[in-house]
Design a protein around this motif. Structure first.
Motif, PDB file in Angstrom:
ATOM      1  N   ALA A 165     -10.255  15.965 -23.509  1.00 31.50           N
ATOM      2  CA  ALA A 165      -9.862  15.484 -22.264  1.00 31.50           C
ATOM      3  C   ALA A 165      -9.519  13.677 -22.400  1.00 31.50           C
ATOM      4  N   VAL A 166      -8.753  13.179 -21.506  1.00 32.21           N
ATOM      5  CA  VAL A 166      -8.482  11.803 -21.369  1.00 32.21           C
ATOM      6  C   VAL A 166      -8.787  11.401 -20.030  1.00 32.21           C
ATOM      7  N   PRO A 167      -9.996  11.207 -19.645  1.00 31.39           N
ATOM      8  CA  PRO A 167     -10.111  10.862 -18.236  1.00 31.39           C
ATOM      9  C   PRO A 167      -9.660   9.369 -17.718  1.00 31.39           C
ATOM     10  N   ASP A 168      -9.453   8.587 -18.707  1.00 27.36           N
ATOM     11  CA  ASP A 168      -8.890   7.318 -18.033  1.00 27.36           C
ATOM     12  C   ASP A 168      -7.419   7.314 -17.616  1.00 27.36           C
ATOM     13  N   LEU A 169      -6.780   8.502 -18.262  1.00 30.03           N
ATOM     14  CA  LEU A 169      -5.605   8.649 -17.758  1.00 30.03           C
ATOM     15  C   LEU A 169      -5.443   9.049 -16.383  1.00 30.03           C
ATOM     16  N   HIS A 170      -6.213   9.420 -15.944  1.00 30.51           N
ATOM     17  CA  HIS A 170      -6.214   9.918 -14.487  1.00 30.51           C
ATOM     18  C   HIS A 170      -6.429   8.774 -13.484  1.00 30.51           C
ATOM     19  N   ALA A 171      -7.418   7.643 -14.173  1.00 32.19           N
ATOM     20  CA  ALA A 171      -7.577   6.446 -13.375  1.00 32.19           C
ATOM     21  C   ALA A 171      -6.289   5.428 -13.434  1.00 32.19           C
ATOM     22  N   VAL A 172      -5.574   5.786 -14.540  1.00 31.23           N
ATOM     23  CA  VAL A 172      -4.079   4.966 -14.565  1.00 31.23           C
ATOM     24  C   VAL A 172      -3.362   5.602 -13.492  1.00 31.23           C
ATOM     25  N   GLY A 173      -3.124   6.942 -13.556  1.00 28.33           N
ATOM     26  CA  GLY A 173      -2.220   7.521 -12.561  1.00 28.33           C
ATOM     27  C   GLY A 173      -2.847   7.077 -11.127  1.00 28.33           C
ATOM     28  N   ASP A 174      -3.906   6.986 -10.735  1.00 31.52           N
ATOM     29  CA  ASP A 174      -4.418   6.679  -9.534  1.00 31.52           C
ATOM     30  C   ASP A 174      -4.048   5.144  -9.053  1.00 31.52           C
ATOM     31  N   TRP A 175      -4.088   4.198  -9.983  1.00 31.83           N
ATOM     32  CA  TRP A 175      -3.706   3.010  -9.825  1.00 31.83           C
ATOM     33  C   TRP A 175      -2.597   3.011  -9.576  1.00 31.83           C
ATOM     34  N   LEU A 176      -1.459   3.614 -10.416  1.00 36.55           N
ATOM     35  CA  LEU A 176      -0.010   3.576 -10.242  1.00 36.55           C
ATOM     36  C   LEU A 176       0.191   4.025  -8.580  1.00 36.55           C
ATOM     37  N   ARG A 177      -0.394   5.065  -8.233  1.00 35.97           N
ATOM     38  CA  ARG A 177      -0.093   5.565  -6.858  1.00 35.97           C
ATOM     39  C   ARG A 177      -0.533   4.588  -5.862  1.00 35.97           C
ATOM     40  N   ASP A 178      -1.505   3.975  -6.021  1.00 36.95           N
ATOM     41  CA  ASP A 178      -1.925   2.992  -5.204  1.00 36.95           C
ATOM     42  C   ASP A 178      -1.051   1.460  -5.137  1.00 36.95           C
ATOM     43  N   SER A 179       0.024   1.420  -6.310  1.00 36.17           N
ATOM     44  CA  SER A 179       0.521   0.143  -6.351  1.00 36.17           C
ATOM     45  C   SER A 179       1.917   0.240  -6.321  1.00 36.17           C
ATOM     46  N   VAL A 180       2.451   1.372  -6.052  1.00 32.62           N
ATOM     47  CA  VAL A 180       3.960   1.756  -5.972  1.00 32.62           C
ATOM     48  C   VAL A 180       4.554   0.637  -5.179  1.00 32.62           C
ATOM     49  N   PRO A 181       5.502  -0.215  -5.516  1.00 32.55           N
ATOM     50  CA  PRO A 181       6.374  -1.116  -4.576  1.00 32.55           C
ATOM     51  C   PRO A 181       6.971  -0.416  -3.487  1.00 32.55           C
ATOM     52  N   GLU A 182       6.974  -1.116  -2.276  1.00 36.94           N
ATOM     53  CA  GLU A 182       7.523  -0.425  -1.032  1.00 36.94           C
ATOM     54  C   GLU A 182       8.920  -0.130  -1.177  1.00 36.94           C
ATOM     55  N   GLU A 183       9.706  -1.199  -1.523  1.00 35.43           N
ATOM     56  CA  GLU A 183      11.018  -1.271  -1.857  1.00 35.43           C
ATOM     57  C   GLU A 183      11.547  -1.557  -3.389  1.00 35.43           C
ATOM     58  N   HIS A 184      12.780  -1.170  -3.685  1.00 35.91           N
ATOM     59  CA  HIS A 184      13.478  -1.255  -5.132  1.00 35.91           C
ATOM     60  C   HIS A 184      14.991  -1.453  -4.641  1.00 35.91           C
ATOM     61  N   PRO A 185      15.661  -1.929  -5.691  1.00 34.79           N
ATOM     62  CA  PRO A 185      16.988  -1.832  -5.789  1.00 34.79           C
ATOM     63  C   PRO A 185      17.430  -0.501  -6.122  1.00 34.79           C
ATOM     64  N   HIS A 186      18.850  -0.171  -5.749  1.00 37.75           N
ATOM     65  CA  HIS A 186      19.371   1.267  -5.868  1.00 37.75           C
ATOM     66  C   HIS A 186      20.404   1.095  -6.947  1.00 37.75           C
ATOM     67  N   THR A 187      20.077   1.620  -8.114  1.00 37.09           N
ATOM     68  CA  THR A 187      21.340   1.636  -9.178  1.00 37.09           C
ATOM     69  C   THR A 187      21.230   2.807 -10.234  1.00 37.09           C
ATOM     70  N   LEU A 188      22.321   2.944 -10.952  1.00 35.88           N
ATOM     71  CA  LEU A 188      22.106   3.909 -12.168  1.00 35.88           C
ATOM     72  C   LEU A 188      21.123   3.717 -12.855  1.00 35.88           C
ATOM     73  N   VAL A 189      20.114   4.591 -13.365  1.00 39.98           N
ATOM     74  CA  VAL A 189      19.299   4.087 -14.237  1.00 39.98           C
ATOM     75  C   VAL A 189      19.343   5.210 -15.360  1.00 39.98           C
ATOM     76  N   HIS A 190      19.111   4.768 -16.773  1.00 40.30           N
ATOM     77  CA  HIS A 190      19.232   5.538 -17.691  1.00 40.30           C
ATOM     78  C   HIS A 190      18.117   6.664 -18.008  1.00 40.30           C
ATOM     79  N   GLY A 191      16.811   5.946 -17.812  1.00 40.72           N
ATOM     80  CA  GLY A 191      15.696   6.682 -17.767  1.00 40.72           C
ATOM     81  C   GLY A 191      14.823   6.893 -19.217  1.00 40.72           C
ATOM     82  N   ASP A 192      15.427   6.228 -20.223  1.00 45.30           N
ATOM     83  CA  ASP A 192      14.866   6.656 -21.411  1.00 45.30           C
ATOM     84  C   ASP A 192      15.704   5.225 -22.351  1.00 45.30           C
ATOM     85  N   TYR A 193      15.790   4.093 -21.768  1.00 47.60           N
ATOM     86  CA  TYR A 193      16.663   3.090 -22.554  1.00 47.60           C
ATOM     87  C   TYR A 193      15.559   2.278 -23.538  1.00 47.60           C
ATOM     88  N   LYS A 194      16.176   2.432 -24.676  1.00 48.28           N
ATOM     89  CA  LYS A 194      15.224   1.640 -25.668  1.00 48.28           C
ATOM     90  C   LYS A 194      16.177   1.426 -27.003  1.00 48.28           C
TER      91      LYS A 194
END
Length: 364
Positions: free
Chosen positions: A185-214
């Motif tokens: 198991a990786v219990p801290d990964l659930h904690a990271v997910g909880d933090w992200l859900r609590d921290s999602v920005p309310e607004e963001h720009p709208h553009t085309l996104v690549h999704g795996d750009y590196k």
């Protein structure tokens, strides 16, 4: 090529017949599997005098939407006449009777994908600087695409994209955990997910996104002589193609930037959490820092990289989810990739990295 995994990837007589129907018969052909990728499968085709590339999902069960190669084909075709450099699309096929899955074919380009190291011809400070600049400038071009005018107006739902990203990767992680948590198991990964859900920005720009750009999802050729001396003069790096558009959609450009930065190394960084998939050559003198890349992206897009800890944490969370998905595929016997079993230890290490970003211990 006769190994059993290759035979699961392609029914060669059926594929050849399909290509003959659509591209014409040839006297000679050759099909080789490209082993560098870690998600969709790539096959190199020599079809007469044409050099082509075939992309298909891996065999076996996959998480929903994780390997959508026809989506990749659609966006590549739409971008062919824009400033975003992409390979020329050739054909797409959704008939699973041909090779057992969706697939598409594109022209093969010449150049270097910078994965394990820089090519010797780019090992100079000014070339290294240009590699970083080309990388982030091309990302800005993607974010600047007038997506409605190229036929991508219905390509996604940009509103709420970032929230859906958090939810989606949580779902992908749950899919992987169905099998992997019986191993560890990786219990801290659930904690990271909880933090992200609590921290999602309310607004963001709208553009085309690549999704795996590196860095290793683009190709560099050369262009523009650095000095007009002779035909053998060193030439500066030019980004000639962006690959791997399977995750592209309309959404939040800051998520693309955060993902790119998660792979970009600064000299001050701790040892990588996933060394098998981490390039370190950009730690050398001459490469831009992450802060410099962010500044350049902001200048070219007119946007600000707000909530940077959130976006960088989201990127590492996605990496951890991908690693866990790889681990599931290994446990189920659906990959022969030697990196997949290493995810047993690498995903917990990525989770620790995400926690460092959240807590401010791994700054931009």
């Amino acid at each position: 090529m006769s190994d059993s995994y290759y035979e699961r990837l392609v029914d060669e007589p059926s594929l050849v017949a399909h290509l003959e129907d659509h591209l014409g018969a040839v006297d000679d052909y050759e099909i080789d599997r490209h082993r560098e990728g870690h998600s969709n499968e790539t096959l190199f085709l020599e079809w007469g005098d044409r050099d082509l590339v075939l992309r298909r999902p891996p065999p076996g069960n996959t998480a929903d939407t994780a390997h959508d190669v026809l989506r990749e084909y659609r966006v590549t075709a739409a971008l062919a006449e824009t400033d975003v450099p992409v390979p020329e699309p050739v054909l797409a096929c959704e008939d699973h009777d041909v090779i057992g899955s969706d697939f598409y074919v594109m022209e093969r380009l010449e150049g270097d994908v910078l994965r394990d190291d820089e090519p010797d011809r780019f090992a100079a400070s000014e070339h290294r600087q240009r590699i970083g600049e080309e990388l982030v400038d091309t990302l800005a071009k993607i974010h600047d695409v007038a997506y409605e005018s190229v036929g991508l107006g219905e390509f996604g739902r940009p509103a709420g994209y970032t929230q859906r990203q958090v939810d989606r990767w949580g779902t992908q992680l749950s899919w992987a955990f169905e099998v992997t948590e019986d191993e560890r198991a990786v219990p801290d990964l659930h904690a990271v997910g909880d933090w992200l859900r609590d921290s999602v920005p309310e607004e963001h720009p709208h553009t085309l996104v690549h999704g795996d750009y590196k860095l290793d999802n683009v190709m560099f050729g050369t262009g523009g002589a650095d000095r007009a001396t002779d035909d053998n003069a060193e030439r500066s790096p030019a980004l000639v193609a962006v690959f791997d558009w399977e995750m592209a959609t309309l959404g939040d450009p800051r998520a693309d930037l955060g993902w790119m930065l998660s792979y970009w190394r600064d000299p001050k960084d701790p040892a990588p959490s996933m060394p098998e998939l981490t390039s370190r050559f950009m730690e050398r003198e001459g490469y831009p820092t992450r802060v410099e890349l962010v500044d350049r992206w902001e200048t070219h897009t007119g946007l600000e990289f707000e909530h940077e800890r959130f976006y960088r944490t989201l990127a590492v969370y996605k990496l951890a989810a991908l690693g866990e998905m790889f681990f599931r595929r290994y446990l189920e016997g659906n990959s022969d990739n030697p990196i997949y079993p290493k995810m047993e230890a690498r995903v917990p290490a990525l989770t620790a990295r995400a926690m460092r970003i959240i807590e401010g211990d791994e700054p931009l």
